[in-house]
Design an enzyme around this catalytic site. Structure first.
Site, PDB file in Angstrom:
ATOM      1  N   ASP A 165      58.080  66.342  16.553  1.00 36.42           N
ATOM      2  CA  ASP A 165      56.740  66.027  16.052  1.00 36.42           C
ATOM      3  C   ASP A 165      55.770  67.134  16.446  1.00 36.42           C
ATOM      4  OD1 ASP A 165      54.715  64.620  14.819  1.00 36.42           O
ATOM      5  OD2 ASP A 165      54.990  62.794  15.987  1.00 36.42           O
ATOM      6  N   ASP A 177      52.863  59.136   8.136  1.00 36.89           N
ATOM      7  CA  ASP A 177      52.830  58.062   9.121  1.00 36.89           C
ATOM      8  C   ASP A 177      52.496  56.722   8.475  1.00 36.89           C
ATOM      9  OD1 ASP A 177      53.446  59.731  11.216  1.00 36.89           O
ATOM     10  OD2 ASP A 177      51.369  60.024  11.860  1.00 36.89           O
TER      11      ASP A 177
END
Length: 698
Positions: free
Chosen positions: A445, A515
Site C-alpha cells: 500500500d 477503497d
C-alpha cells in the site's frame, strides 16, 4: 525522400511512419487495420500555412520546440543559461523484426534523440518511447521530454474517453468532444493518482458511443508524475502527446548520459471502446507473463472487520469463518506491527506486535495455515511514522525541504525511495518478513503523496530528478520481490487505485482499484477499470459497506457477482453474518471457483453501462466452449406481479449464431441467434438484483 517509409505490423493492425517532405522529422502515414497503409495518406494536407510553420501542421511523430514553435512541442531542451530550442537533422534508421529506431541529431546543442518503436507479438500494441543522449561537452537542460505523440485524423473533432474521479470514486468513464483547443490530464502526486488513469481513447466525434468504430487508445507505462495532452490542431487533425513530468520542472542530462522515456502503448481497434478494451486486456495478460497461469485465490482480508484492532484470537476467529465459506487465503491488514494502535505510529518498524501475538507470529501463521488457508500480510514500505524507531535513526531518509517543516499526510511521512540505502532497507525488511514467516501474499500500500519533495545536501533539485529516482527505486524493489520470492503473490495498492499503470501491473499479480467497496459505487468503478485493465488483475471484495455515492441497498448476491467480475475477495466482518448469509457466501464462492479461469483468461465484453436498467460483463473462454455473463439490475423494477411486466433482456455479443448454448443452472437451451437478437431474460425483483449465467456451447 518518399522512399523513407516504414511499416510496423501487429496481429491485426499496421503502423506506417514516413520522413516528411517538409523538414527533418518523422510523420505518421497510416495507422489502422492491415492494408490501411495502401493508398493516399489520410494525413496529407494542403501545406498552406499562415502565421505558423509547416512543422506546426504536420502529423509529426515527435518534434522539438526549435522546429515546432507554436502548436505543442514534444521536446524542450537547452544548455543551462542558454536559449531553448533544438534544430535537428535526420541521422539514420535501424529497422528490425517488429522494431524501428529513427535517429535525429543537433550537433550545435549536443543532443541525439532516437524515436523507438516495437510491436508486441500476440497483441495489437505498438510501443513508443524516446532516448535522449547528451553528445556535447556541457550538460543539457530538458524541460519537456515526452515519450511520443500520436496523430488521429478528424475532420470535425474527436470524442475523448478518459477515466477520471477521486479517492473512492476512481476510474469513472468520462467522455467529451474536442473540436479545437487543448485537453490535459495527469498527476504530479508521485503516482498516477486517483484523479485520472494514465490512459486515453480517441474516436471520431460522430462515432457511436458504445458501438463499433475506429478507436485509438494510449496508455503510459509510468508510476510517477505524468501527463497526456490532446490538441485539436489547425487543419482538422488531433495530436495526443504523453510523457512523464519532472517534479523539479526540468532535469539535467550530463555529457554522455542517456535519458530513456517511459513506454507508451498505442492500440487501434475497429470495434469501438469494447474492442479496444479486449486488445488492451490481451496486452496485460502478456505483461503478466508466466504468472498468468497462477490461480488467483479467493482471499479474505481483515481490515473491514477489525481495523487497527488486530490480535491473534480475533484474527483466528475470522480465519475460521473465512475457511468455512471457501476462502483460500487469509490476509492480515494494517495493525499487525509494533506501535500500530492507530494511524499515528508504527510505520517503518516492521516487526509483529508481541502483545497482539503472545504465542509468536509464526505460531499464529501456522494456525491459519492449519485451516487450509494461505497467509498474507499488508505493508506500506514507503511510509514512516514520525515517532517510529526508523525515523529516529534515519531522519535523513525522509523527503524534506531544507529549513522547512515536514507536513504530515495521514499522520505519516514518505521515505525517499530514490536513495539506494532506503531501497536496501525496504528490500531487507521484505526479505526478512518473507523468509522468517510463511507468507505467500503481500499487499503493498501507499497512502500519501510526496509533498516536501527534496533531498537536502544532495545538490540542486534539477540534477536529482527525484520523481524518476523514486520510480526506479519502487520498480527495483518489485523486481527483487519477483526474483527472490517468486512464490509470493503481490498486490499493488495506493490508497485504492492511485497507482495503476503498466509498469506496476507487469510486476504485481493484482491491483486494488478503489477503497470503495459499496455495491453500486463499485460497479461503476469496475466498469471504468475494465475499459483498460484486464479482469485477472482486478482485486474486488464483498463487504457490508454502504454506498458513498449511490446508497441504494443491494443484495449479498449483487455484491458477490460484482466482486466475481475480477479476483474475488471477501472483506466483511463474517462474525456478524448469520448462518444463512454464510451458506449463501459459500455457494457463491464455489460458483466462482468453477468459472474463474474463464473470467481471468477469457475475452471480456462490457454489456451496457451502469446507467442502463440492466447491464453486465460477458467473458468468453479462450476455446469458446463456455460463456459467463455477470448481470446486474441497476434501475427501476417493472412492477410485476401486480401489473403486467416482462423480463429485462441483456444481449450477449460475439456468440456463434448457428450454435446452441445450454444454461445448466436453469436447464434452458438457447440458439445463438436467439441470444444475439433477444438476449438473456432476467426477472428482477427487490431480492433478485444480480445473476451469474454460465452458458456451455453444445
Amino acid at each position: 525522400m518518399t522512399h523513407h517509409r516504414w511499416t510496423l505490423r501487429t496481429d491485426r493492425t499496421s503502423y506506417t511512419v514516413r520522413l516528411s517532405e517538409d523538414g527533418p522529422w518523422a510523420e505518421l502515414d497510416a495507422w489502422g487495420p492491415h492494408g490501411s497503409e495502401d493508398g493516399p495518406s489520410a494525413f496529407d494536407r494542403s501545406r498552406r500555412t499562415h502565421f505558423i510553420t509547416p512543422a506546426d501542421t504536420a502529423p509529426a511523430e515527435y518534434l522539438p520546440s526549435g522546429l515546432r514553435p507554436f502548436t505543442g512541442a514534444d521536446l524542450i531542451a537547452s544548455r543551462p543559461g542558454g536559449d531553448r530550442g533544438v534544430w535537428w537533422e535526420f541521422a539514420g534508421a535501424e529497422e528490425g523484426e517488429g522494431t524501428l529506431r529513427l535517429a535525429f541529431t543537433d550537433d550545435v546543442l549536443g543532443l541525439r534523440t532516437v524515436l523507438c518503436y516495437d510491436t508486441v507479438p500476440g497483441t495489437d500494441v505498438v510501443r513508443r518511447w524516446t532516448e535522449h543522449t547528451c553528445t556535447g561537452g556541457e550538460p543539457l537542460r530538458l524541460e519537456r521530454f515526452d515519450s511520443a505523440a500520436v496523430n488521429v485524423p478528424a475532420s470535425d473533432g474527436v470524442r475523448l474517453t478518459c477515466l477520471a474521479g477521486q479517492w473512492s470514486q476512481e476510474f469513472q468513464r468520462t467522455q467529451l468532444d474536442l473540436t479545437r483547443g487543448t485537453f490535459t490530464i495527469g498527476s504530479v502526486q508521485g503516482v498516477p493518482g486517483h484523479a485520472y488513469a494514465p490512459w486515453i481513447a480517441v474516436q471520431d466525434r460522430t462515432a457511436p458511443h458504445d458501438g463499433p468504430a475506429p478507436t485509438y487508445g494510449l496508455a503510459l507505462e509510468w508510476p510517477g508524475n505524468w501527463h497526456i495532452t490532446a490538441e485539436a490542431e489547425p487543419g482538422g487533425a488531433v495530436r495526443v502527446r504523453a510523457g512523464r513530468v519532472p517534479h523539479e520542472g526540468a532535469v539535467l542530462l550530463a555529457p554522455g548520459d542517456t535519458l530513456t522515456t517511459p513506454k507508451l502503448a498505442c492500440v487501434f481497434s475497429p470495434d469501438g471502446l469494447d474492442g479496444l478494451a479486449r486488445a488492451q486486456h490481451r496486452y496485460e495478460r502478456l505483461l503478466t507473463g508466466e504468472r498468468i497461469h497462477r490461480t488467483r485465490k479467493v482471499l479474505y482480508n481483515s481490515w473491514e472487520a477489525t481495523g487497527f484492532d488486530v490480535d491473534a484470537a480475533g484474527q483466528l476467529e475470522l480465519a475460521e469463518a473465512a475457511a468455512g465459506i471457501g476462502a483460500e487465503l487469509f490476509v492480515v491488514d494494517d495493525g499487525w506491527f509494533t506501535g500500530r494502535a492507530d494511524d499515528t505510529g508504527g510505520l517503518g518498524d516492521w516487526y509483529p506486535d508481541p502483545a497482539a501475538f503472545p504465542q509468536g507470529f509464526d505460531r499464529f501463521i501456522g494456525q491459519v495455515r492449519a485451516l487450509g488457508l494461505d497467509f498474507g500480510l499488508w505493508v506500506e514500505p514507503e511510509a514512516v511514522s514520525p515517532g517510529s524507531r526508523l525515523h529516529a535513526e534515519h531522519p535523513e531518509w525522509v523527503y524534506r525541504v531544507k529549513d522547512r517543516p515536514a507536513r504530515l499526510v495521514r499522520n505519516q511521512l514518505l521515505l525517499d525511495l530514490g536513495r539506494e540505502d532506503v531501497q536496501d532497507f525496504v528490500t531487507g525488511t521484505l526479505d526478512r518478513l518473507l523468509t522468517t514467516y510463511d507468507i505467500s501474499y503481500l499487499k503493498w500500500d501507499m497512502n500519501r503523496p510526496p509533498t516536501e519533495r527534496g533531498r537536502p545536501g544532495a545538490g540542486p533539485a534539477g540534477e536529482l530528478d527525484l520523481d524518476a529516482a523514486h520510480v526506479r527505486g519502487y520498480l527495483r524493489v518489485l523486481d527483487h520481490l519477483r526474483t527472490a520470492h517468486p512464490h509470493v503473490t503481490v498486490e499493488g495498492c495506493a490508497g485504492g487505485g492511485g497507482r495503476v499503470d503498466h509498469a506496476t501491473i507487469a510486476r504485481t499479480d493484482v491491483v486494488w482499484p478503489s477503497d470503495n467497496t459499496a455495491p453500486l459505487d463499485r460497479l461503476r468503478i469496475q466498469y471504468g477499470f475494465l475499459h483498460v485493465h484486464a479482469p485477472h488483475v482486478m482485486s474486488s471484495w464483498v463487504t457490508d459497506a454502504p454506498g458513498l455515492f449511490d446508497p441504494r441497498p443491494r443484495s449479498l448476491a449483487f455484491r458477490f457477482v460484482t466482486a466475481m467480475c475480477g479476483v474475488l475477495g471477501i472483506g466483511a466482518d463474517l462474525r456478524a453474518w448469520g448462518p444463512g448469509q454464510r451458506a449463501e457466501a459459500a455457494r457463491w464462492t464455489a460458483r466462482y471457483k468453477e468459472v474463474r479461469e474463464v473470467i481471468h483468461h477469457g475475452e471480456a465484453r462490457l454489456l451496457g453501462t451502469p446507467d442502463d436498467p440492466t447491464c453486465g460483463v460477458q467473458y468468453d473462454a479462450p476455446d469458446g466452449r463456455r460463456t459467463v455473463v455477470a448481470a446486474f439490475s441497476t434501475g427501476r423494477l417493472d412492477g410485476a406481479p401486480l401489473v403486467p411486466g416482462r423480463a429485462a433482456r441483456l444481449r450477449p455479443r460475439g456468440l456463434d449464431p448457428a450454435a446452441r448454448y445450454h444454461d445448466t443452472a436453469t436447464g434452458t437451451t438457447y440458439g445463438g441467434a436467439h441470444l444475439l437478437h433477444y438476449g438473456l431474460p432476467f426477472a428482477w425483483s427487490a431480492g433478485h438484483d444480480a445473476e451469474l449465467v454460465v452458458l456451455t456451447r453444445q
